[in-house]
Design an enzyme around this catalytic site. Structure first.
Site, PDB file in Angstrom:
ATOM      1  N   LYS A  44      -4.142  -5.035  -1.020  1.00  0.00           N
ATOM      2  CA  LYS A  44      -3.630  -3.813  -0.420  1.00  0.00           C
ATOM      3  C   LYS A  44      -2.307  -3.992   0.308  1.00  0.00           C
ATOM      4  O   LYS A  44      -1.652  -3.018   0.655  1.00  0.00           O
ATOM      5  CB  LYS A  44      -4.685  -3.190   0.502  1.00  0.00           C
TER       6      LYS A  44
HETATM    7  N1  PMP Z   1     -11.428  -4.894  -3.530  1.00  0.00           N
HETATM    8  C1  PMP Z   1     -11.107  -4.734  -2.240  1.00  0.00           C
HETATM    9  C2  PMP Z   1     -11.741  -5.632  -1.218  1.00  0.00           C
HETATM   10  C3  PMP Z   1     -10.207  -3.738  -1.875  1.00  0.00           C
HETATM   11  O1  PMP Z   1      -9.903  -3.559  -0.582  1.00  0.00           O
HETATM   12  C4  PMP Z   1      -9.652  -2.909  -2.881  1.00  0.00           C
HETATM   13  C5  PMP Z   1      -8.729  -1.806  -2.504  1.00  0.00           C
HETATM   14  N2  PMP Z   1      -9.454  -0.697  -1.933  1.00  0.00           N
HETATM   15  C6  PMP Z   1     -10.005  -3.105  -4.210  1.00  0.00           C
HETATM   16  C7  PMP Z   1     -10.890  -4.116  -4.492  1.00  0.00           C
HETATM   17  C8  PMP Z   1      -9.504  -2.222  -5.330  1.00  0.00           C
HETATM   18  O2  PMP Z   1      -8.121  -2.147  -5.494  1.00  0.00           O
HETATM   19  P1  PMP Z   1      -7.410  -0.804  -5.968  1.00  0.00           P
HETATM   20  O3  PMP Z   1      -7.357   0.121  -4.783  1.00  0.00           O
HETATM   21  O4  PMP Z   1      -6.048  -1.223  -6.418  1.00  0.00           O
HETATM   22  O5  PMP Z   1      -8.223  -0.187  -7.048  1.00  0.00           O
END
Ligand code: PMP
Length: 350
Positions: A44
């Site tokens: 993030k």
């Molecule tokens: N795993 C974790 C621990 C995250 O914080 C996030 C982001 N919310 C994701 C996976 C997924 O990433 P994205 O938002 O790019 O789909």
């Protein structure tokens, strides 16, 4: 050679891709892309930098204006870091069940954290954020709909993967989704540059929203109008909020999902623990979930296949969660035996 940077923001991205040696089945090459190497420990950080820089460029974000976002944690931590480095005040709304260390990290980085009731789930965080934006005129980064999120992954994450496999086969790319920024942004580049690469998507077994085949009801601006009927609470913080985010829906509509796996929480946690104990790869629950999917595809992949799985964050973010529930603070029997095997420096028997 150590590199020199003009600010912490220059260290976002360019995360390593690491081979799995002990947990991979024979005959396939399994790699993980470790987003924990970002400055605040998660994927993030990319999104945070992307949305702030895009808003600065478009003029939507004015100097000194407060930035607000609804976040399960990692986005808030990344945004708090970017706002600290650039001098914007930052307010984050967060539903009660997410881990306490996440709130503390955001506050440590100078942000304000507004907690919303557990019962109102992710939709409640969004409602509170909208109210605060309406009342105070703050800039909402809108991680679930903001195209700067997938754009940044198309510009950075995807080329990093392509560069690492230049001139070599790339058979499978494995990811989960939270906002879907990683999925949409990387998948569209892979489709164009590597049409042979299969895209494998993992979601929680208790919230298998894409597998349900039921679409998301949305407001005209793309935000969800109500929670998705197939959602149930799950331990993968950061994966699958209680709705299908617009960016994730876009990726599914564009047929970027070649294979979909539902991963049970206990399996994700087992994989996270095994990555730590058998590979020295220290990552969170959604990383374990993505790795579980990577192992499934590895078991059926042809010999010599190259597989890359995204590991979104560090295990350090989960010390107060069930991931560490079986890790005691006191010595166990085996450790006591080691201690007693020499006479000196022993704790008094209790
Ligand atoms: N795993 C974790 C621990 C995250 O914080 C996030 C982001 N919310 C994701 C996976 C997924 O990433 P994205 O938002 O790019 O789909």
């Amino acid at each position: 050679m150590a590199k020199r940077f003009e600010s912490i923001l220059g260290t976002v991205g360019n995360t390593p891709i690491v081979r799995i040696n002990r947990l991979a089945p024979k005959g396939v090459n399994l790699y993980v892309k470790m987003e924990a190497f970002n400055p605040l420990g998660s994927v993030k950080d990319r999104l945070a930098l992307a949305v702030i820089e895009a808003a600065e460029k478009s003029g939507e974000l004015k100097p000194g204006q407060t930035v607000i976002e609804a976040t399960s944690g990692n986005t808030g931590i990344g945004l708090a870091m970017v706002c600290a480095a650039k001098g914007y005040p930052c307010v984050l709304t967060m539903a009660e069940p997410f881990s306490v260390e996440r709130r503390k990290l955001m506050r440590f980085l100078g942000a304000k954290v507004v907690i919303t009731p557990a019962a109102e789930r992710a939709v409640g965080m969004l409602k509170k954020t909208q109210e605060l934006v309406d009342k105070h005129g703050w800039y909402w980064t809108r991680q679930f709909e903001n195209e700067a999120n997938p754009d940044y992954h198309s510009r950075t994450t995807a080329p990093e993967i392509l560069e690492a496999f230049k001139g070599e086969r790339l058979d499978y790319w494995v990811t989960g989704y939270g906002t879907g920024g990683t999925l949409k942004g990387v998948a569209r580049v892979l489709r164009k540059e590597r049409p042979e690469t299969k895209i494998v998507v993992c979601e929680p077994a208790d919230a298998a929203l894409l597998a349900s085949g039921i679409g998301q009801e949305r407001n005209p601006d793309g935000t969800p109008s109500k929670p998705h009927p197939s959602w149930k609470p799950h331990p993968m913080q950061g994966w699958t909020p209680d709705f299908i985010p617009k960016l994730t829906g876009d990726a599914a509509d564009m047929k970027y999902v070649d294979k979909l796996y539902s991963i049970p929480g206990p399996e994700a946690m087992r994989c996270s623990r095994e990555l730590a104990a058998k590979e020295g790869i220290f990552v969170g629950i959604t990383s374990g979930g993505t790795f579980a999917g990577a192992l499934k595809i590895a078991a059926e992949a042809e010999k010599g296949a190259n597989i890359v799985a995204m590991l979104p964050d560090t295990a350090e973010r989960y010390l107060s969660t069930p991931l560490f529930a079986d890790i005691p603070a006191d010595m166990n029997e085996a450790e006591l035996e080691i201690s007693r095997s020499t006479p000196g420096c022993q704790l008094a028997a209790t």
